[in-house]
Design a protein around this motif. Structure first.
Motif, PDB file in Angstrom:
ATOM      1  N   LEU A  33      29.545  42.319   7.339  1.00 10.40           N
ATOM      2  CA  LEU A  33      30.180  41.850   6.107  1.00 10.40           C
ATOM      3  C   LEU A  33      29.177  41.199   5.158  1.00 10.40           C
ATOM      4  N   LEU A  34      28.219  40.458   5.698  1.00 11.64           N
ATOM      5  CA  LEU A  34      27.191  39.833   4.871  1.00 11.64           C
ATOM      6  C   LEU A  34      26.346  40.893   4.163  1.00 11.64           C
ATOM      7  N   ILE A  35      25.929  41.902   4.899  1.00 12.59           N
ATOM      8  CA  ILE A  35      25.118  42.966   4.308  1.00 12.59           C
ATOM      9  C   ILE A  35      25.909  43.723   3.247  1.00 12.59           C
ATOM     10  N   LEU A  36      27.169  44.048   3.558  1.00 16.19           N
ATOM     11  CA  LEU A  36      27.994  44.759   2.572  1.00 16.19           C
ATOM     12  C   LEU A  36      28.221  43.932   1.309  1.00 16.19           C
ATOM     13  N   SER A  37      28.472  42.644   1.471  1.00 20.12           N
ATOM     14  CA  SER A  37      28.706  41.808   0.289  1.00 20.12           C
ATOM     15  C   SER A  37      27.448  41.714  -0.573  1.00 20.12           C
ATOM     16  N   GLN A  38      26.286  41.641   0.061  1.00 15.31           N
ATOM     17  CA  GLN A  38      25.050  41.586  -0.709  1.00 15.31           C
ATOM     18  C   GLN A  38      24.785  42.905  -1.427  1.00 15.31           C
ATOM     19  N   LEU A  39      25.105  44.019  -0.778  1.00 17.97           N
ATOM     20  CA  LEU A  39      24.932  45.321  -1.429  1.00 17.97           C
ATOM     21  C   LEU A  39      25.904  45.496  -2.598  1.00 17.97           C
ATOM     22  N   ILE A  40      27.128  45.019  -2.420  1.00 18.28           N
ATOM     23  CA  ILE A  40      28.119  45.124  -3.503  1.00 18.28           C
ATOM     24  C   ILE A  40      27.677  44.317  -4.714  1.00 18.28           C
ATOM     25  N   LEU A  41      27.073  43.159  -4.487  1.00 14.55           N
ATOM     26  CA  LEU A  41      26.646  42.323  -5.613  1.00 14.55           C
ATOM     27  C   LEU A  41      25.443  42.903  -6.364  1.00 14.55           C
ATOM     28  N   ARG A  42      24.847  43.964  -5.852  1.00  9.31           N
ATOM     29  CA  ARG A  42      23.751  44.627  -6.564  1.00  9.31           C
ATOM     30  C   ARG A  42      24.266  45.501  -7.710  1.00  9.31           C
ATOM     31  N   VAL A  43      25.552  45.820  -7.719  1.00  8.42           N
ATOM     32  CA  VAL A  43      26.146  46.650  -8.779  1.00  8.42           C
ATOM     33  C   VAL A  43      26.517  45.723  -9.939  1.00  8.42           C
ATOM     34  N   PRO A  44      25.897  45.911 -11.114  1.00  7.90           N
ATOM     35  CA  PRO A  44      26.110  44.970 -12.222  1.00  7.90           C
ATOM     36  C   PRO A  44      27.571  44.807 -12.635  1.00  7.90           C
ATOM     37  N   ALA A  45      28.336  45.879 -12.694  1.00 10.30           N
ATOM     38  CA  ALA A  45      29.734  45.777 -13.131  1.00 10.30           C
ATOM     39  C   ALA A  45      30.562  44.951 -12.142  1.00 10.30           C
ATOM     40  N   ILE A  46      30.323  45.166 -10.877  1.00  9.00           N
ATOM     41  CA  ILE A  46      31.065  44.412  -9.855  1.00  9.00           C
ATOM     42  C   ILE A  46      30.609  42.960  -9.848  1.00  9.00           C
ATOM     43  N   ARG A  47      29.307  42.737  -9.950  1.00  3.39           N
ATOM     44  CA  ARG A  47      28.768  41.373  -9.960  1.00  3.39           C
ATOM     45  C   ARG A  47      29.326  40.589 -11.148  1.00  3.39           C
ATOM     46  N   HIS A  48      29.420  41.234 -12.307  1.00  2.00           N
ATOM     47  CA  HIS A  48      29.954  40.562 -13.496  1.00  2.00           C
ATOM     48  C   HIS A  48      31.419  40.183 -13.294  1.00  2.00           C
ATOM     49  N   ALA A  49      32.178  41.028 -12.598  1.00  5.83           N
ATOM     50  CA  ALA A  49      33.594  40.735 -12.354  1.00  5.83           C
ATOM     51  C   ALA A  49      33.782  39.651 -11.288  1.00  5.83           C
ATOM     52  N   LEU A  50      32.912  39.597 -10.305  1.00  4.21           N
ATOM     53  CA  LEU A  50      33.090  38.669  -9.183  1.00  4.21           C
ATOM     54  C   LEU A  50      32.427  37.306  -9.393  1.00  4.21           C
ATOM     55  N   VAL A  51      31.355  37.272 -10.180  1.00  7.24           N
ATOM     56  CA  VAL A  51      30.584  36.034 -10.330  1.00  7.24           C
ATOM     57  C   VAL A  51      30.743  35.524 -11.766  1.00  7.24           C
TER      58      VAL A  51
END
Length: 64
Positions: A33-51
């Motif tokens: 889960l840690l690795i997947l969450s870090q990989l997901i946060l590399r996508v700018p559109a997703i990172r902008h929505a989550l952070v």
């Protein structure tokens, strides 16, 4: 009496083995889960929505 002690010891060992297996599975699951969450946060559109603090930063992070 010796049989009761032997059965009790086997019961404890069985419980310890089960607990060990569950803890190992939890550790592996947490690492995945840690690795997947870090990989997901590399996508700018997703990172902008989550952070929410992402939009307050001066220079946007780019993956290029």
């Amino acid at each position: 009496m010796a049989e009761n002690k032997n059965q009790a010891q086997q019961g404890r060992e069985g419980w310890i083995d089960r607990a060990d297996r569950y803890l190992r599975m939890a550790a592996v699951g947490g690492a995945i889960l840690l690795i997947l969450s870090q990989l997901i946060l590399r996508v700018p559109a997703i990172r902008h929505a989550l952070v929410p603090t992402e939009r307050y930063e001066g220079i946007s992070y780019s993956t290029g």
